[in-house]
Motif scaffolding. Sequence first.
Motif, PDB file in Angstrom:
ATOM      1  N   ASN A  63       0.799  -1.266   0.078  1.00  0.00           N
ATOM      2  CA  ASN A  63       0.010   0.002   0.018  1.00  0.00           C
ATOM      3  C   ASN A  63       0.755   1.261  -0.089  1.00  0.00           C
ATOM      4  O   ASN A  63       1.729   1.252   0.584  1.00  0.00           O
ATOM      5  CB  ASN A  63      -1.016   0.067   1.169  1.00  0.00           C
ATOM      6  CG  ASN A  63      -1.525   1.533   1.436  1.00  0.00           C
ATOM      7  OD1 ASN A  63      -1.146   2.041   2.187  1.00  0.00           O
ATOM      8  ND2 ASN A  63      -2.916   1.373   0.834  1.00  0.00           N
ATOM      9  N   TRP A  64       0.700   2.375  -0.872  1.00  0.00           N
ATOM     10  CA  TRP A  64       1.491   3.388  -0.799  1.00  0.00           C
ATOM     11  C   TRP A  64       1.544   4.145   0.239  1.00  0.00           C
ATOM     12  O   TRP A  64       2.632   4.692   0.631  1.00  0.00           O
ATOM     13  CB  TRP A  64       0.538   4.281  -1.873  1.00  0.00           C
ATOM     14  CG  TRP A  64      -0.795   4.927  -1.471  1.00  0.00           C
ATOM     15  CD1 TRP A  64      -1.882   4.231  -1.774  1.00  0.00           C
ATOM     16  CD2 TRP A  64      -0.891   6.003  -0.693  1.00  0.00           C
ATOM     17  NE1 TRP A  64      -2.971   5.108  -0.916  1.00  0.00           N
ATOM     18  CE2 TRP A  64      -2.253   6.164  -0.409  1.00  0.00           C
ATOM     19  CE3 TRP A  64      -0.257   7.356   0.028  1.00  0.00           C
ATOM     20  CZ2 TRP A  64      -3.091   7.205   0.333  1.00  0.00           C
ATOM     21  CZ3 TRP A  64      -0.905   8.190   0.431  1.00  0.00           C
ATOM     22  CH2 TRP A  64      -2.193   8.285   0.846  1.00  0.00           C
ATOM     23  N   LYS A  65       0.736   4.023   1.272  1.00  0.00           N
ATOM     24  CA  LYS A  65       0.957   4.830   2.582  1.00  0.00           C
ATOM     25  C   LYS A  65       1.647   3.839   3.477  1.00  0.00           C
ATOM     26  O   LYS A  65       2.719   4.720   4.095  1.00  0.00           O
ATOM     27  CB  LYS A  65      -0.671   4.748   3.171  1.00  0.00           C
ATOM     28  CG  LYS A  65      -0.640   5.979   4.308  1.00  0.00           C
ATOM     29  CD  LYS A  65      -1.996   6.426   4.771  1.00  0.00           C
ATOM     30  CE  LYS A  65      -1.999   7.398   5.928  1.00  0.00           C
ATOM     31  NZ  LYS A  65      -3.350   7.353   6.415  1.00  0.00           N
ATOM     32  N   ARG A 178       1.027  13.633   0.265  1.00  0.00           N
ATOM     33  CA  ARG A 178       0.067  12.501   0.671  1.00  0.00           C
ATOM     34  C   ARG A 178      -1.407  13.099   0.315  1.00  0.00           C
ATOM     35  O   ARG A 178      -2.419  12.578   0.547  1.00  0.00           O
ATOM     36  CB  ARG A 178       0.090  12.196   1.926  1.00  0.00           C
ATOM     37  CG  ARG A 178       1.324  11.260   2.597  1.00  0.00           C
ATOM     38  CD  ARG A 178       1.182  10.506   3.803  1.00  0.00           C
ATOM     39  NE  ARG A 178       0.634  11.334   4.874  1.00  0.00           N
ATOM     40  CZ  ARG A 178       1.549  11.853   5.731  1.00  0.00           C
ATOM     41  NH1 ARG A 178       2.786  11.804   5.612  1.00  0.00           N
ATOM     42  NH2 ARG A 178       1.186  12.449   6.762  1.00  0.00           N
ATOM     43  N   THR A 309      -1.710   0.596  -9.997  1.00  0.00           N
ATOM     44  CA  THR A 309      -2.178   1.841  -9.521  1.00  0.00           C
ATOM     45  C   THR A 309      -3.421   1.585  -8.722  1.00  0.00           C
ATOM     46  O   THR A 309      -4.358   1.314  -9.200  1.00  0.00           O
ATOM     47  CB  THR A 309      -2.429   2.750 -10.911  1.00  0.00           C
ATOM     48  OG1 THR A 309      -1.275   2.853 -11.700  1.00  0.00           O
ATOM     49  CG2 THR A 309      -2.976   4.028 -10.465  1.00  0.00           C
ATOM     50  N   SER A 324       4.985  10.809 -10.177  1.00  0.00           N
ATOM     51  CA  SER A 324       4.708   9.842  -9.028  1.00  0.00           C
ATOM     52  C   SER A 324       5.984   9.898  -8.145  1.00  0.00           C
ATOM     53  O   SER A 324       7.131  10.156  -8.715  1.00  0.00           O
ATOM     54  CB  SER A 324       4.362   8.344  -9.553  1.00  0.00           C
ATOM     55  OG  SER A 324       5.605   7.933 -10.566  1.00  0.00           O
ATOM     56  N   ARG A 328       5.976   5.793  -2.979  1.00  0.00           N
ATOM     57  CA  ARG A 328       4.631   5.689  -2.705  1.00  0.00           C
ATOM     58  C   ARG A 328       4.024   4.694  -4.111  1.00  0.00           C
ATOM     59  O   ARG A 328       3.443   5.312  -4.820  1.00  0.00           O
ATOM     60  CB  ARG A 328       4.089   7.060  -2.864  1.00  0.00           C
ATOM     61  CG  ARG A 328       4.628   8.119  -1.790  1.00  0.00           C
ATOM     62  CD  ARG A 328       3.964   7.738  -0.620  1.00  0.00           C
ATOM     63  NE  ARG A 328       4.242   8.703   0.444  1.00  0.00           N
ATOM     64  CZ  ARG A 328       3.946   8.612   1.741  1.00  0.00           C
ATOM     65  NH1 ARG A 328       3.384   7.680   2.192  1.00  0.00           N
ATOM     66  NH2 ARG A 328       4.298   9.408   2.678  1.00  0.00           N
ATOM     67  N   PRO A 329       4.585   3.586  -3.932  1.00  0.00           N
ATOM     68  CA  PRO A 329       3.981   2.856  -5.184  1.00  0.00           C
ATOM     69  C   PRO A 329       2.253   2.751  -5.137  1.00  0.00           C
ATOM     70  O   PRO A 329       1.666   2.658  -4.206  1.00  0.00           O
ATOM     71  CB  PRO A 329       4.412   1.290  -4.797  1.00  0.00           C
ATOM     72  CG  PRO A 329       4.690   1.335  -3.591  1.00  0.00           C
ATOM     73  CD  PRO A 329       5.103   2.773  -2.882  1.00  0.00           C
ATOM     74  N   LEU A 331       0.463   5.242  -6.244  1.00  0.00           N
ATOM     75  CA  LEU A 331      -0.170   6.475  -6.002  1.00  0.00           C
ATOM     76  C   LEU A 331       0.276   7.423  -7.106  1.00  0.00           C
ATOM     77  O   LEU A 331       1.583   7.639  -7.368  1.00  0.00           O
ATOM     78  CB  LEU A 331       0.522   7.147  -4.938  1.00  0.00           C
ATOM     79  CG  LEU A 331       0.139   8.609  -4.703  1.00  0.00           C
ATOM     80  CD1 LEU A 331      -1.758   8.631  -4.344  1.00  0.00           C
ATOM     81  CD2 LEU A 331       0.607   9.035  -3.074  1.00  0.00           C
ATOM     82  N   HIS A 355       5.472   2.954 -11.778  1.00  0.00           N
ATOM     83  CA  HIS A 355       5.390   2.093 -10.648  1.00  0.00           C
ATOM     84  C   HIS A 355       5.920   0.756 -11.414  1.00  0.00           C
ATOM     85  O   HIS A 355       6.480  -0.037 -10.278  1.00  0.00           O
ATOM     86  CB  HIS A 355       3.759   1.962 -10.602  1.00  0.00           C
ATOM     87  CG  HIS A 355       3.094   3.371  -9.967  1.00  0.00           C
ATOM     88  ND1 HIS A 355       3.833   3.963  -8.951  1.00  0.00           N
ATOM     89  CD2 HIS A 355       2.112   3.772 -10.295  1.00  0.00           C
ATOM     90  CE1 HIS A 355       3.121   5.030  -8.949  1.00  0.00           C
ATOM     91  NE2 HIS A 355       2.001   4.930  -9.522  1.00  0.00           N
TER      92      HIS A 355
END
Length: 521
Positions: A63-65, A178, A309, A324, A328-329, A331, A355
């Motif tokens: 997860n990007w976060k 973010r 994505t 990008s 942050r994959p 996102l 990505h």
Amino acid sequence: MSVLELQPLAHLTDEFRLSMRRLLQDLGRELQADYPDLSSRLKLPVGFFQLLGRSLKVETYSNWKVVGWIETLNDLVYFLDILQQWASEQDRREFTEQLFAECQEKFFENSYLADLFPLGRQRTTGLEQRLTSLCHRLAQELTQESLFFNPALTVNWCRQRKLPRWDVPGLLEANFERAEEWGVVSVGIAGEWCEAPNEVRRALTQSSGHVTFQVDGSGISVKIGRVASLLWTGWGTQGEWRWNRQTAVTALETARGPVMVGPTLVYGKDRQPRTVVRTEQKRVGRFSRAWRTIQQAWPEGHAVLALLTSRIVPFKAKGVVSFSYRHRPGLSFINCFDRDNLDLIDDLIHENSHHHLNLLLRKYVMYHGDHNQQIFYSPWRRSLRPLRGILHATFTFTMGAMLFERLSVWASGKSGATRWKRAGLTQRDLQRARYRCLEEVESVRYSLQDLHYADHHLGWLTGSGRRMIGQLAEAIEQVERSITPHRKAVLASTFGPALRRHVKELRKARMTYGPVRLGKV
């Protein structure tokens, strides 16, 4: 093997998740074993970070976060090591020079270079203070974000440690990386947030966004001066948000899960982000239509898009291209105000290609020994770039050429014109797509020659890099065969002069720069 083969990418994603989980575990052990004093001074809750890591499901580790949080922790450990070395370093001038060079290469996507070297050059004076300030900032950001991945876990941890209260300093300012608005608390891992009530927002203007998060055995509150506001209250593993909770907008559902659209970044005239605002529904609709067009015109490309994505952040800016971050994959920041429908389709694929390549680069070492020399001419930037930049550009623009070729085929035939019109595209867009395809074929072929030279004459590509370049060469050859029948029509169109000019510029660049012009290593 095709560069778009899905199963190996899905397998790589699984491997990536496991590697990020291992990294978080290793960082926790390293902080406890090697930097206990520094961790204590920074008030890092290392034990809580480890507990949080064990609580996360494996699939969330891409997860990007979550990845961004772990990567930031990794950066902090790196800077703690630098800070610890500084204390015993004899030749601090040379140490500073080495750190400056390493930051230039390692942190080109972050602000760390500007944090440590604000004048843009090596400067030993005050470096320890700047390093310490950076570590304090990262520690505060990491701790604040960790509180709200799972607030029940946070409260239970506090209760189990029998802490009467855990005070965590924080900031509720806009976070552009973010895409978080001023005066909100980001919660969970899906890009949700809680809005501060009016009383808190008024207090925030007086405190410049500074707050204290107060965690006890029953909940989490926000304290600003005399103002205190309960944010989350819980019992056992259950709880509820007391601030107004907002969920991210779902643009569409895929077999891999929902594709979310976050708030919109708004840039100023200086091309820097200024604020974050709510995204209009019509922008979400444009993304949905662009995504569906890719799905219909290029199923193979869409499968990779759906895999890699997961969140789109629109932004409004003149002259700023979509972008990008490696850390942050999934996102993608997409300019949907200054771009038309064809551009939007292109940008979704372009950022997804970053990505894609970043995922490959996490697994495979594709080049070495280049010393980050800017010696290769980039047909896209029209300037000299290092091998890394040429590799990224060649990969992403090969994907772009494949996209435009597929769109060209999709728009052909008996019902092609109808499909094209339903996608919100015009006949001029079709001609432009074919022009863009031919343009990218020329550019990619130019850079493939340089990559071949970097491999066979300089020895800078590894076996993995060589295999990938071979896949790109095969893909662009197939695209060229398909698009060549349209070349004559494009040259006769309004895009003809631009294509001729582009080919001429590439020939001139080859004569000027040759394969490469090596500088001193």
